[in-house]
Design a protein around this motif. Structure first.
Motif, PDB file in Angstrom:
ATOM      1  N   LEU A 493      32.861  96.463  -1.594  1.00  0.00           N
ATOM      2  CA  LEU A 493      31.424  96.653  -1.777  1.00  0.00           C
ATOM      3  C   LEU A 493      31.119  97.121  -3.195  1.00  0.00           C
ATOM      4  CD1 LEU A 493      30.355  98.649   1.427  1.00  0.00           C
ATOM      5  CD2 LEU A 493      30.326  96.169   1.063  1.00  0.00           C
ATOM      6  N   HIS A 494      29.971  96.721  -3.696  1.00  0.00           N
ATOM      7  CA  HIS A 494      29.426  97.310  -4.919  1.00  0.00           C
ATOM      8  C   HIS A 494      27.963  97.651  -4.671  1.00  0.00           C
ATOM      9  CE1 HIS A 494      33.005  96.276  -7.135  1.00  0.00           C
ATOM     10  NE2 HIS A 494      32.936  95.049  -6.675  1.00  0.00           N
ATOM     11  N   CYS A 556      27.059  98.808 -11.439  1.00  0.00           N
ATOM     12  CA  CYS A 556      27.505  99.234 -10.118  1.00  0.00           C
ATOM     13  C   CYS A 556      27.443 100.751 -10.081  1.00  0.00           C
ATOM     14  CB  CYS A 556      28.927  98.766  -9.852  1.00  0.00           C
ATOM     15  SG  CYS A 556      29.552  99.408  -8.278  1.00  0.00           S
ATOM     16  N   LEU A 558      29.120 102.662  -8.038  1.00  0.00           N
ATOM     17  CA  LEU A 558      30.413 103.289  -7.764  1.00  0.00           C
ATOM     18  C   LEU A 558      30.959 103.624  -9.154  1.00  0.00           C
ATOM     19  CD1 LEU A 558      29.832 101.647  -5.110  1.00  0.00           C
ATOM     20  CD2 LEU A 558      32.286 101.768  -4.731  1.00  0.00           C
ATOM     21  N   HIS A 561      33.785 102.094 -11.069  1.00  0.00           N
ATOM     22  CA  HIS A 561      33.545 100.699 -11.468  1.00  0.00           C
ATOM     23  C   HIS A 561      32.668 100.653 -12.719  1.00  0.00           C
ATOM     24  CE1 HIS A 561      34.193  99.504  -6.959  1.00  0.00           C
ATOM     25  NE2 HIS A 561      35.236 100.068  -7.510  1.00  0.00           N
ATOM     26  N   MET A 566      31.807  97.769 -15.230  1.00  0.00           N
ATOM     27  CA  MET A 566      30.925  96.965 -14.372  1.00  0.00           C
ATOM     28  C   MET A 566      29.466  97.331 -14.667  1.00  0.00           C
ATOM     29  SD  MET A 566      31.750  96.443 -10.372  1.00  0.00           S
ATOM     30  CE  MET A 566      32.797  95.005 -10.224  1.00  0.00           C
TER      31      MET A 566
HETATM   32 CU   LIG Z   1      31.365  98.660  -7.738  1.00  0.00          CU
END
Ligand SMILES: [Cu+2]
Length: 574
Positions: A493-494, A556, A558, A561, A566
């Motif tokens: 998941l992102h 993202c 997270l 990430h 990202m």
């Molecule tokens: Cu992510």
């Protein structure tokens, strides 16, 4: 709601509810303030961050960001205001001026890492560069992002591309006006130094900003006591402990590409990170819950921020083993009825998925006297490449007739909020559709343990980790709206987030949803390696606000990430 984490078995919570309901440590209270970044003991009664309210249209606050190394080697981070209050709630009204002085008191606890970090070397060589333009990124640099606010992405307001404050800099002044049209709800502040955001946020550097007046948008919540709940994650306090004996045996723990406990698909086992609720830790393996005190059957508005670095939440309130209906009134700071189409709307749900960075504001009714009740997070299927987010308790709801009220109550006689002056986003034709995609690459494709690069790429461009010197990845025009398709080509998941604006979810996994409300952070489902198409979401992006002009980021949420690359850079031209 827009996403539905894969619920595993129902036995999970029955077992969970049997663990350590009344920890012997429940009577312990927060440690003294003389210690840097103090934290309450596990099992404590839930406190609230203290409210700092604007006065005569101005909120004046001084925050110091500090860190402190613990005996177990972990490092805590915190914001402390001029009166010693940790991570206070910043409460403002639309139109208010915020004057926030930020002191950087961060220390370097790992000198070896400092000398090997080229950015840090640069900082030492350059000697206190201009915080507005330095772009320095090191373990001891910091800045602030005001997540969800539509304020200009410029220095001293909400720029994080080049704003970087070093230890020893004079206090750095943030000065911005809360827009008159900022929807009333729950926003938050946290540092956003590329490469080091996870370090600081996971350590605890985050706090809440509330734009007052949610009861003016939806009179269902008028007169309700309101409770701010910040759920954070942190490195495991007991990383070597075996899982609790009350849990089913799970497959041998594996490590994912980020070095965290990998999703094992069972809903049990070691989590990637521990959780805390208003800084009360709820550590693996027994998850001793914090205590929330309420009066029997009392309704409250809970304003929940998932300030986790990587952990997805899937909240439930259980009476006995039965999930209760939770009345959602706002997502990501925006009342659900912002479209003007659905009146005093309340969306009653039994579980609430909240990605890292997301917020949900909902009505909770306390249980009758004598009914055991728990706030839990159920497992989230983060994908084969994702982290383990198992079922766990967060807090026990303890009712008594003389339970103290939360510190703040919404007005019982609100003046209705004027309707938005702009047409509803869902009825505006997009000027274009773009596609972006999340992907990950092992640096050595033959070695599953090699480092991973994380990309968020505009379709047609070369996947590359975010480079703050690269210039914008895409250009949009203020005054327009665009549709963005965000694909996930990775096995985990992102959570897609963009600064400075909200968007509307049009499609989820190829299915039209046309949600009549707004978000600023949305989960994007993972790719299972077999489907003919990559999973995606389609978002209607709102570039109409005159404040949404300049250079800012999407990424993202997270944070490992994001730190790993990202992220992308958008320029919105006037
Ligand atoms: Cu992510």
């Amino acid at each position: 709601m827009g996403w539905s984490p894969n619920p595993l078995t129902d036995i999970t919570l029955i077992v969970l509810a049997g663990v350590c309901l009344i920890p012997s440590c429940a009577t312990l209270r927060a440690q003294s303030r003389t210690e840097p970044c103090p934290r309450p003991a596990q099992g404590s009664v839930l406190g609230e961050p203290e409210d700092l309210r604007s006065q005569n249209g101005v909120l004046n606050v001084e925050l110091t960001v500090e860190n402190a190394k613990q005996s177990d080697g972990s490092v805590r981070y915190c914001y402390i205001d001029q009166n010693g209050r940790e991570s206070p709630n910043l409460r403002v009204n639309p139109g208010d001026l915020v004057i926030l002085k930020l002191h950087n008191d961060l220390k370097e606890f790992d000198p070896d890492a400092a000398t090997s970090n080229p950015h840090h070397m640069l900082a030492i060589a350059a000697k206190q560069p201009d915080p507005c333009t330095s772009g320095l990124m090191s373990k001891t640099s910091t800045n602030l992002h005001f997540h969800g606010l539509t304020i200009p992405p410029v220095c001293h307001q909400d720029d994080v591309l080049t704003t970087s404050i070093q230890p020893g800099d004079p206090p750095f002044e943030y000065r911005f006006r809360i827009p008159e049209n900022q929807p009333p709800g729950l926003y938050w502040y946290h540092p956003h130094i590329h490469g080091f955001t996870k370090l600081e946020v996971l350590g605890g550097a985050s706090g809440v900003l509330i734009v007052e007046g949610i009861e003016r948008a939806n009179k269902t919540v008028a007169g309700l006591p309101e409770r701010v709940i910040v759920i954070r994650d942190q490195d495991l306090l007991n990383p070597d402990a075996p899982p609790s004996k009350s849990e089913p045996v799970v497959p041998k723990m594996l490590i994912d590409r980020d070095g965290d406990a990998a999703n094992n698909g069972t809903g049990f086992g070691k989590p990637a990170k521990d959780l805390s609720i208003n800084f009360v830790p709820v550590p693996y393996p027994d998850y001793p819950p914090a205590i929330i005190e309420m009066k029997p059957e009392e309704p409250q508005l809970w304003r929940v921020l998932n300030a986790s670095g990587i952990t997805y939440l899937n909240l439930e309130v259980l009476f006995g083993h039965t999930p209760q209906k939770l009345g959602v009134v706002a997502l990501d700071g925006v009342p659900l009825n912002q479209s003007g189409m659905i009146g005093d709307y309340v969306d009653w749900e039994t579980h609430l998925g909240i990605p890292p960075g997301g917020r949900v504001e909902f009505i909770v009714k306390a249980p009758p006297a004598g009914t055991p009740a728990l706030l839990v997070t159920r497992t989230v299927d983060t994908g084969a490449g994702g982290e383990n987010d198992p079922n766990r308790m967060i807090a026990k709801i303890k009712v008594s007739k003389d339970a103290p009220e939360p510190q703040s109550t919404l007005s019982a006689t609100p003046k209705p909020l004027p309707p938005s002056s702009l047409p509803w986003l869902g009825s505006v034709a997009p000027v274009r559709t773009r596609k972006l995609y999340f992907s990950e690459k092992l640096l050595d494709p033959n070695n599953p343990n090699s480092a991973t690069e994380f990309y968020l790429t505009v379709d047609g461009q070369k996947p590359e980790p975010f480079d703050p010197k690269s210039g914008p990845n895409l250009v949009a025009k203020q005054g327009t709206v665009e549709d963005w398709i965000i694909e996930n080509r990775s096995s985990e998941l992102h959570a897609f987030h963009i600064h400075q604006l909200h968007f509307m979810l049009i499609d989820y996994q190829g299915r039209t949803v046309n949600e009549p409300f707004l978000r600023d952070t949305v989960n994007v489902p993972y790719y299972n390696g077999r489907a003919l198409e990559y999973p995606s979401v389609k978002l209607r992006m709102d570039f109409r606000d005159p404040n949404t002009v300049g250079d800012f980021l999407y990424h993202c949420h997270l944070l490992e990430h994001e730190d790993g690359g990202m992220m992308g850079w958008i320029r919105v031209e006037p």
